[in-house]
Write an enzyme that holds these catalytic residues in place. Structure first.
Site, PDB file in Angstrom:
ATOM      1  N   CYS A   1      14.801 -38.300  46.183  1.00  0.00           N
ATOM      2  CA  CYS A   1      14.845 -38.287  47.654  1.00  0.00           C
ATOM      3  C   CYS A   1      14.607 -39.640  48.285  1.00  0.00           C
ATOM      4  O   CYS A   1      14.705 -39.783  49.507  1.00  0.00           O
ATOM      5  CB  CYS A   1      13.917 -37.222  48.207  1.00  0.00           C
ATOM      6  SG  CYS A   1      12.267 -37.267  47.587  1.00  0.00           S
TER       7      CYS A   1
ATOM      8  N   HIS B   1      12.464 -28.404  49.081  1.00  0.00           N
ATOM      9  CA  HIS B   1      13.852 -28.889  49.161  1.00  0.00           C
ATOM     10  C   HIS B   1      14.521 -28.561  47.823  1.00  0.00           C
ATOM     11  O   HIS B   1      13.864 -28.628  46.782  1.00  0.00           O
ATOM     12  CB  HIS B   1      13.913 -30.423  49.317  1.00  0.00           C
ATOM     13  CG  HIS B   1      13.762 -30.918  50.721  1.00  0.00           C
ATOM     14  ND1 HIS B   1      13.071 -32.079  51.010  1.00  0.00           N
ATOM     15  CD2 HIS B   1      14.226 -30.455  51.914  1.00  0.00           C
ATOM     16  CE1 HIS B   1      13.127 -32.305  52.323  1.00  0.00           C
ATOM     17  NE2 HIS B   1      13.814 -31.336  52.889  1.00  0.00           N
TER      18      HIS B   1
HETATM   19  N1  ARG Z   1       7.127 -36.035  53.242  1.00  0.00           N
HETATM   20  C1  ARG Z   1       8.522 -35.754  53.191  1.00  0.00           C
HETATM   21  C2  ARG Z   1       8.815 -34.389  53.778  1.00  0.00           C
HETATM   22  O1  ARG Z   1       8.079 -33.481  53.536  1.00  0.00           O
HETATM   23  C3  ARG Z   1       9.033 -35.844  51.792  1.00  0.00           C
HETATM   24  C4  ARG Z   1      10.502 -35.607  51.693  1.00  0.00           C
HETATM   25  C5  ARG Z   1      11.006 -35.725  50.307  1.00  0.00           C
HETATM   26  N2  ARG Z   1      12.392 -35.512  50.305  1.00  0.00           N
HETATM   27  C6  ARG Z   1      13.046 -34.689  49.513  1.00  0.00           C
HETATM   28  N3  ARG Z   1      14.337 -34.643  49.621  1.00  0.00           N
HETATM   29  N4  ARG Z   1      12.460 -33.912  48.656  1.00  0.00           N
HETATM   30  O2  ARG Z   1       9.758 -34.202  54.491  1.00  0.00           O
END
Ligand code: ARG
Length: 300
Positions: A294, A198
């Site tokens: 997040c 992300h």
């Molecule tokens: N386990 C989650 C996923 O992989 C973690 C998300 C973390 N969110 C972020 N915006 N980095 O989707």
């Protein structure tokens, strides 16, 4: 509906940041209680070998301290209950992108999650937005683009300008629709390393002229775009970016940075540039590939 305005290389930039319309800084934070948080599947490299490894009590303590930290810097925190069977719902940056226009009208673009396991989370957020008076946008079903909200789409502080990460979870094509729906320009950033799945894992805007990044997560033209818009680019080391998700920090007010504990190198740089650093333990959430940024959604 307006034409999309998308920038994918520095030579296309035809505006000056100071000429873009301003947007008020968010004053509220949305968080979800970690009652059902766990690692139950693997959808990013950080989750490998972590299934069933979360200490639920510890996770609750960490979450509570993060919530307190937001309140201590003057933000109102709204909390939603978790939902059984949706262990990643605590990562509230991902289900939507909120927006406020010059009249103070509020909108939210709902995500179309790449990860199948996370799709049901979105409706719970939509329900909250509706009762709060937001107008809801959905991406066109026929375009089959994926979009993971503020995990990938990040507002430039106080400006009507969106930074859009794509390449792992969110599709490039989603940003044409978002640019058109909200009538905002979007600068595209290409993510090239799965560990930084992300944009919020490798790009953290601190104030209008400062950003913190992990450079190896981007291709060259994305790095040029970043350098073209920020006066100061603070770089995280590989160790802190990969193992501590140092860049998944948040600076809601341009001076206080909330960050995972132990990011010694980047914290020194942040302090040298006048930022107030607040170290928080997010070890349980790092097992799922997430940290402070997040676990919250900033909105109005
Ligand atoms: N386990 C989650 C996923 O992989 C973690 C998300 C973390 N969110 C972020 N915006 N980095 O989707």
């Amino acid at each position: 509906m307006s034409k999309p305005t998308i920038y994918s290389s520095a030579d296309q930039i035809d505006f000056k940041l100071e000429d873009l319309s301003s947007m008020p800084p968010p004053n509220r934070v949305l968080m979800v209680e970690p009652t059902y948080f766990d690692v139950e599947y693997v959808i990013n490299p950080h989750m490998a070998d972590q299934i069933g490894m979360v200490d639920t009590i510890q996770a609750y303590n960490e979450w509570q301290h993060i919530k307190d930290a937001f309140e201590n810097i003057g933000l109102e925190v709204i909390t939603l209950e978790g939902v059984r069977g949706l262990p990643d719902m605590v990562f509230t940056a991902n289900q939507s992108l909120p927006y406020i226009d010059q009249n103070g009208d509020k909108f939210a673009v709902m995500s179309r999650m790449h990860a199948e396991q996370r799709r049901e989370e979105v409706a719970w957020f939509e329900q909250w937005y509706r009762q709060d008076g937001y107008e809801i946008f959905h991406l066109d079903e026929n375009n089959s683009s994926f979009f993971e909200g503020m995990g990938d789409a990040i507002w430039h502080p106080r400006k009507k300008l969106l930074w859009g990460g794509y390449g792992v979870r969110t599709s490039k094509s989603a940003y044409e629709e978002i640019s058109r729906l909200l009538d905002v320009p979007v600068i595209l950033l290409h993510l090239v390393d799965e560990r930084f799945y992300h944009l919020d894992t490798c790009f953290s805007v601190l104030n209008e002229s400062t950003v913190m990044i992990y450079p190896d997560a981007f291709d060259d033209s994305s790095l040029q775009l970043i350098n073209s818009q920020f006066d100061l680019v603070i770089e995280a080391t590989q160790y802190e970016a990969v193992n501590l998700l140092a860049v998944n920090a948040t600076c809601p007010d341009g001076k206080n940075v909330l960050i995972q504990q132990g990011c010694t190198d980047i914290n020194k740089k942040l302090r040298n540039h006048g930022f107030q650093v607040h170290e928080l333990s997010t070890y349980e959430f790092l097992k799922s590939g997430g940290s402070v940024f997040c676990m919250k959604l900033l909105l109005w």
